[in-house]
Each structure stands twice: as structure tokens, then as C-alpha cells.
Design a protein around this motif. Structure first.
Motif, PDB file in Angstrom:
ATOM      1  N   HIS A  31      30.836   9.789 -20.300  1.00  0.00           N
ATOM      2  CA  HIS A  31      30.852   9.600 -18.844  1.00  0.00           C
ATOM      3  C   HIS A  31      31.374  10.890 -18.207  1.00  0.00           C
ATOM      4  N   ASP A  42      36.319  10.029 -18.190  1.00  0.00           N
ATOM      5  CA  ASP A  42      35.717  11.249 -17.626  1.00  0.00           C
ATOM      6  C   ASP A  42      36.658  12.428 -17.883  1.00  0.00           C
ATOM      7  N   LEU A  68      22.400  11.052 -13.633  1.00  0.00           N
ATOM      8  CA  LEU A  68      23.071  10.248 -12.608  1.00  0.00           C
ATOM      9  C   LEU A  68      22.827   8.766 -12.825  1.00  0.00           C
ATOM     10  N   SER A  75      31.413  12.876 -14.286  1.00  0.00           N
ATOM     11  CA  SER A  75      30.939  12.998 -12.892  1.00  0.00           C
ATOM     12  C   SER A  75      30.668  14.469 -12.573  1.00  0.00           C
ATOM     13  N   GLY A 108      25.243  16.177  -6.421  1.00  0.00           N
ATOM     14  CA  GLY A 108      26.271  15.479  -7.183  1.00  0.00           C
ATOM     15  C   GLY A 108      27.553  15.277  -6.407  1.00  0.00           C
ATOM     16  N   LEU A 123      28.051  10.109  -5.093  1.00  0.00           N
ATOM     17  CA  LEU A 123      27.376   9.190  -6.011  1.00  0.00           C
ATOM     18  C   LEU A 123      26.950   7.946  -5.249  1.00  0.00           C
ATOM     19  N   TYR A 162      26.173   5.771 -12.675  1.00  0.00           N
ATOM     20  CA  TYR A 162      27.213   5.970 -13.685  1.00  0.00           C
ATOM     21  C   TYR A 162      26.850   7.239 -14.446  1.00  0.00           C
ATOM     22  N   PRO A 163      27.290   8.399 -13.946  1.00  0.00           N
ATOM     23  CA  PRO A 163      26.831   9.667 -14.510  1.00  0.00           C
ATOM     24  C   PRO A 163      27.348   9.910 -15.932  1.00  0.00           C
TER      25      PRO A 163
END
Ligand code: AMP
Ligand code: MG
Length: 521
Positions: A38, A24, A112, A40, A78, A81, A86-87
Motif C-alpha cells: 500500500h 504505507d 490508484l 499513497s 495523486g 484520492l 486504495y493505491p
């Protein structure tokens, strides 16, 4: 924090079956070899759910209690989660205004999860949830005004019967973001918001284009197989044949979408290849608009005011251009180029056939009786509508009300944007006489019903959205909620919503957000 009953059946195929980046890292970059990153969402300060659509919650198996719970704003902003999510942001490219723009990607959309409910699969995606590797120099956020517009129009389109992505919720973030709405050097702070949108697939033409542009042909093959398998499970057969059928279907659904947009006077505004859905859904509501006065050359997008590439009447031609680009992309991994050409021919044929059926329904002609004289009547009507400055939507509702035994232009009094010239009134009367004679001959008892089921009485005119936006910016969501209700029955006259059925009022003609819009969002 527990999940307070939020529970999904995940079907995370995009991230499980396609290569991507699992770290991320939100720094802007090119992502060769990856279909997703990936990512978030970035937290917001005080999320507050302004509105949500129960029918869409129902599609996902989310109960009203869950939507009303304090956790819902946390989830659909957001901030929180739900276990198992698994955003990710997807990588795609695109042709913008006719030119290859390279990698674009989900710059402010974050999926999401992919979920299954009642045997349907849905992607749940937030728009405006913060930066992703595809944000380039932008902030990954969305302002309240553009979020309200996407939220309302997604469902307005659905209830008009037009393929579209759906909208679950609209959450105000509590944070302000700075936008230069008119691109004139006057940036201002505006309230931020996040829309949660929902679709069986958010794959765009651009997801394929980027792979071909990078010459990642093995990955392109894999991506095509994945898309067919996940989003077109009804297609059977062997590889090349199956791909030919697949492309043909994309051409057909895209043709269907164009006919539907023309039916209701919808102008998308930014038909770049990254904004065309592989499923033929209306996707990415930006500076879209609805025809008020009939003008085939009208575009709501100020960025396109000069070229008018995406103007109302151009949309079918542009969709074809986009399909031809997709065909070029596919040609890099398909040997049967004739099949691709056949797909484009199928687009042309479908468009022509469906367009003529649609026009005959709009005018109340019997489809099976349509002949050259009907076509002439249809063309003449549009000419008169244009010259006499008449409202596209109201024209058809009033036409259904005309007493065909004694047709009179008086019926159209509230349809003109300016007092009509004598000559235009006479032209319209002459047309009405010819039209009435024609439909009298058809003896069709269903004519009026059919017309009123084809021609909406309610469309989400820009000025209506703008009124809801102005109120919501002051914290009053009543207008927004009224529109959410009115858009559910766009073909039925409802006394309660009479005020929404008028042509655009004069004050809105040049007011920001009411006719033209910039891409700033
Ligand atoms: P659009 O014209 O809105 O479809 O957007 C074109 C590209 O710009 C897409 O890759 C978007 O994700 C990206 N984009 C638009 N607005 C923003 C924003 N505020 N932050 C990050 N990316 C954005
Ligand atoms: Mg887009």
C-alpha cells in the motif's frame, strides 16, 4: 474536498485476493511474501493537466466535464484520492540485459485503483507519483520529456492497431527534478510530470519470477491462479491443462506483438523481463524508437549501444528468451514440462506464420500465393533498403504508389537519406521491375489498399516527439496537441499533417532525443 462526480465501480482484486503490505511505508526494502505494498502518491506543488485523451476517459466512464474540472489535475497527479481508491505499488523482479536483477517492483508507478466500466476492468496507474518501497535510491518521479513520450506513444500504438497500455492524462507537477540526461556528470533540473496510464492488467513476467526466485512456491501458485482467473477468464479446464493453455496463449500474444512491432519499425529498447506484459501489451515506454533508415541492428537505447541486445531485428529472439525464462519459473510449480516446451514451440510457429503473412501484406502480395520468389523479393528489398540508406516507413508507402506498368525509381526520391549511388539506384530499379512483374501476375485490385492499411504513413518518429517536448518545456503545448490528433489516423494521408510524413530531417540525425536516448527519465 468532495469527489466532484468522480465515481468508480471498484473491483480491487489485486489487493483483496493477494497478500501484501497494508502499512504505507515508503522506505526502500525487500518485501518477501508480498505481491503489493500500500503506497499513497506523494503530493506535488501545482499540478496542471497539459493533455488528456477523451477516448481513454470514456473507457473509464469519466466525462469531459470531469476531466476539465480543477479536481482532475489533483486526482491524476495523486494529490487527491477519490473515495474508495486504495493505491499500491506491485512487487516484481526481472532479468535486466540478460541477468537476474532481483526485486525491482513499481519504483515510480502507483496503481490508484482497479475499476469496472461497461463490463471491462481497468487498472488506473500513475507513473511518476513519488517514492514507493521499490524505488531503491531513486526519487519515484518522471520528467516531462519521458512522460510526453510515453503519453503520445501509448496512443500512437493503439491507433496503429498494436496491443498496448493506454494513456489517459499528462499532468505537469510544477516541481522540478534533477536528472543527468547523458550520464556524463552534468545533472540539471527538469520539469516533472505524471502520466496516468490504463490497462486491463499491468502484470509482467517479473511478477512471477520474483516468487520463484524467492522459492515462495505456494504464493507463486496462488499468483498464477489469480492471474488466470482475473486476466484470462475465458480459459477453462483443470489446473495443469489450464496452465498449459495459459502459457500457450502468452506465447501466442507475445509472438503477435513481436510481429506487430516489426511491421511498423518499433524498437522497445528495454525488453527486460520486468517490461514484458503477461497480456502481450506494449508496456513501459522508455528509450524506445522507430526505425528511420532501415537498419536491423539499430537500437534507440544508448545503454545498449554496445551489445545491441534489444536492437530491431533481435526483438523476436529476445521475446523468446524472456518466454523461456517465464517457462523456467512456471516449471517450479508445474509438473508437465512438455506443455511448457510446447508453448515455446507454439511461439516459434506463430511467429514464423504471422511474420510471413505480415511481410506479404506489407509488400502487397496475396497471402495465399506467397512462394519462394516472393520471399526472395522481400529479402532483396530489405538488403537494398539497408545498403541504399532508405526510410523504412516511406519505402512502403511509395511502393504502393509505383505505377507497376511503368515502374520507376523516381517514385522513391524522398526516401533516401543520402544521394543514392548509381549502383544502388540500378539495384532498386532492377528489383522494382521484378516486383512489378510479379504483382501484375497476381491481378489483385485490393493490393494498394491492403498495403496502405498495413504500412502507416504516420509514425511517432523520435524527432517529432522531441519537437513537442521542446515546445512544451517552454510552456507551448500546441505541437503536443497536434501530434495527439495526427496519431489517430496513422494510415490515412491528411493534408493538414503533411509535415509529419517526411523522413527524419538532417538536423535531427545526431540531436539528443531525436535518434538515440538514454534510460534517464
Ligand atoms: P525501467 O527500466 O524504467 O523499466 O525501470 C526499472 C526499474 O527501475 C523499475 O523497478 C522502475 O520502477 C525503477 N525506476 C526507474 N526510474 C525510477 C525512478 N525515477 N524512481 C524510482 N524507481 C525508478
Ligand atoms: Mg519497467
Amino acid at each position: 474536498m468532495n469527489n466532484n462526480g468522480f465515481q468508480f465501480q471498484y473491483d480491487s482484486r489485486f489487493v483483496n485476493e493477494l497478500p501484501g503490505e497494508s502499512i504505507d511505508d515508503k522506505r526502500s526494502r525487500q518485501t518477501p511474501g508480498s505481491c503489493w505494498s500500500h503506497c499513497s502518491p506523494t503530493s506535488v506543488s501545482s499540478p496542471n493537466t497539459i493533455a488528456w485523451f477523451p477516448e481513454v476517459a470514456d473507457l473509464l466512464g469519466i466525462t469531459p466535464q470531469q476531466m476539465e474540472s480543477p479536481l482532475s489535475a489533483q486526482v491524476f497527479s495523486g494529490n487527491h484520492l477519490v473515495e474508495g481508491m486504495y493505491p499500491y505499488a506491485a512487487c516484481y523482479g526481472g532479468h535486466q540485459f540478460g541477468h537476474w536483477a532481483g526485486q525491482l517492483g513499481d519504483g515510480r508507478a502507483i496503481t490508484l485503483a482497479e475499476v469496472l466500466h461497461n463490463e471491462h476492468r481497468w487498472d488506473i496507474q500513475l507513473k511518476g507519483a513519488g517514492r514507493t518501497p521499490y524505488s531503491r535510491s531513486a526519487d519515484g518521479r518522471a520528467v516531462l520529456r519521458s512522460s510526453i513520450r510515453e503519453f503520445l506513444c501509448s496512443e500512437a500504438m493503439f491507433h496503429l492497431g498494436i496491443p498496448t497500455t493506454r494513456a489517459l492524462s499528462l499532468v505537469a507537477t510544477g516541481d522540478s527534478i534533477v536528472r543527468d540526461m547523458f550520464y556524463d556528470g552534468h545533472p540539471e533540473a527538469e520539469p516533472g510530470a505524471i502520466v496516468c496510464r490504463v490497462a486491463p492488467s499491468f502484470i509482467r513476467f517479473g511478477n512471477f519470477e520474483i516468487l520463484a526466485a524467492r522459492q515462495e512456491l505456494e504464493l507463486l501458485n496462488q499468483f498464477i491462479d489469480f492471474t488466470i482467473d482475473r486476466d484470462f477468464p475465458h480459459l477453462v479446464g483443470k489446473d495443469e491443462r489450464k496452465r498449459a493453455d495459459w502459457f500457450k496463449e502468452i506465447c501466442e500474444t507475445t509472438a503477435h506483438l513481436m510481429v506487430e512491432w516489426q511491421r511498423v519499425g518499433f524498437v522497445h529498447g528495454v525488453m527486460n523481463t520486468d517490461n514484458l506484459s503477461i497480456l502481450g501489451l506494449t508496456i513501459d515506454y522508455g528509450p524506445y524508437g522507430w526505425l528511420d533508415n532501415f537498419d536491423p541492428n539499430w537500437t534507440p537505447n544508448t545503454t545498449d549501444a554496445e551489445g545491441r541486445r534489444y536492437a530491431f531485428a533481435n526483438q523476436p529472439r529476445i521475446a523468446r528468451w524472456n518466454l523461456a525464462n517465464l517457462a523456467n519459473t512456471l516449471a517450479s510449480v508445474m509438473s508437465d514440462h512438455d506443455a511448457l516446451r510446447a508453448g515455446i514451440e507454439h511461439y516459434d510457429a506463430t511467429l514464423q506464420q504471422e511474420m510471413s503473412k505480415m511481410q506479404s501484406r506489407k509488400f502487397g502480395f496475396k497471402e495465399e500465393l506467397i512462394d519462394d520468389s516472393c520471399i526472395e523479393l522481400i529479402n532483396d528489398a530489405y538488403k537494398t533498403m539497408y545498403h541504399a540508406n532508405m526510410d523504412f516507413t516511406l519505402f512502403f508507402r511509395r511502393l504502393a504508389e509505383v505505377d507497376i506498368a511503368h515502374p520507376s525509381v523516381e517514385c522513391f526520391n524522398d526516401v533516401f537519406y543520402h544521394e543514392p549511388k548509381k549502383q544502388h539506384k540500378a539495384e532498386l530499379q532492377q528489383w522494382l521491375d521484378a516486383y512489378s512483374q510479379r504483382v501484375i501476375k497476381e491481378h489483385d485490385q485490393q493490393r494498394v489498399d491492403r498495403m496502405n492499411q498495413t504500412n502507416p504513413i504516420f509514425i511517432l518518429r523520435n524527432y517529432l516527439s522531441q519537437q513537442a517536448i521542446d515546445r512544451a518545456t517552454e510552456g507551448d503545448h500546441s505541437e503536443l496537441h497536434q501530434l495527439m490528433d495526427a496519431l489517430k489516423a496513422p494510415y490515412t494521408f491528411n493534408e493538414q499533417y503533411q509535415n509529419y510524413y517526411h523522413k527524419r530531417p538532417q538536423w535531427a540525425e545526431h540531436k539528443a532525443g531525436c535518434s538515440m536516448l538514454s534510460c534517464s527519465s
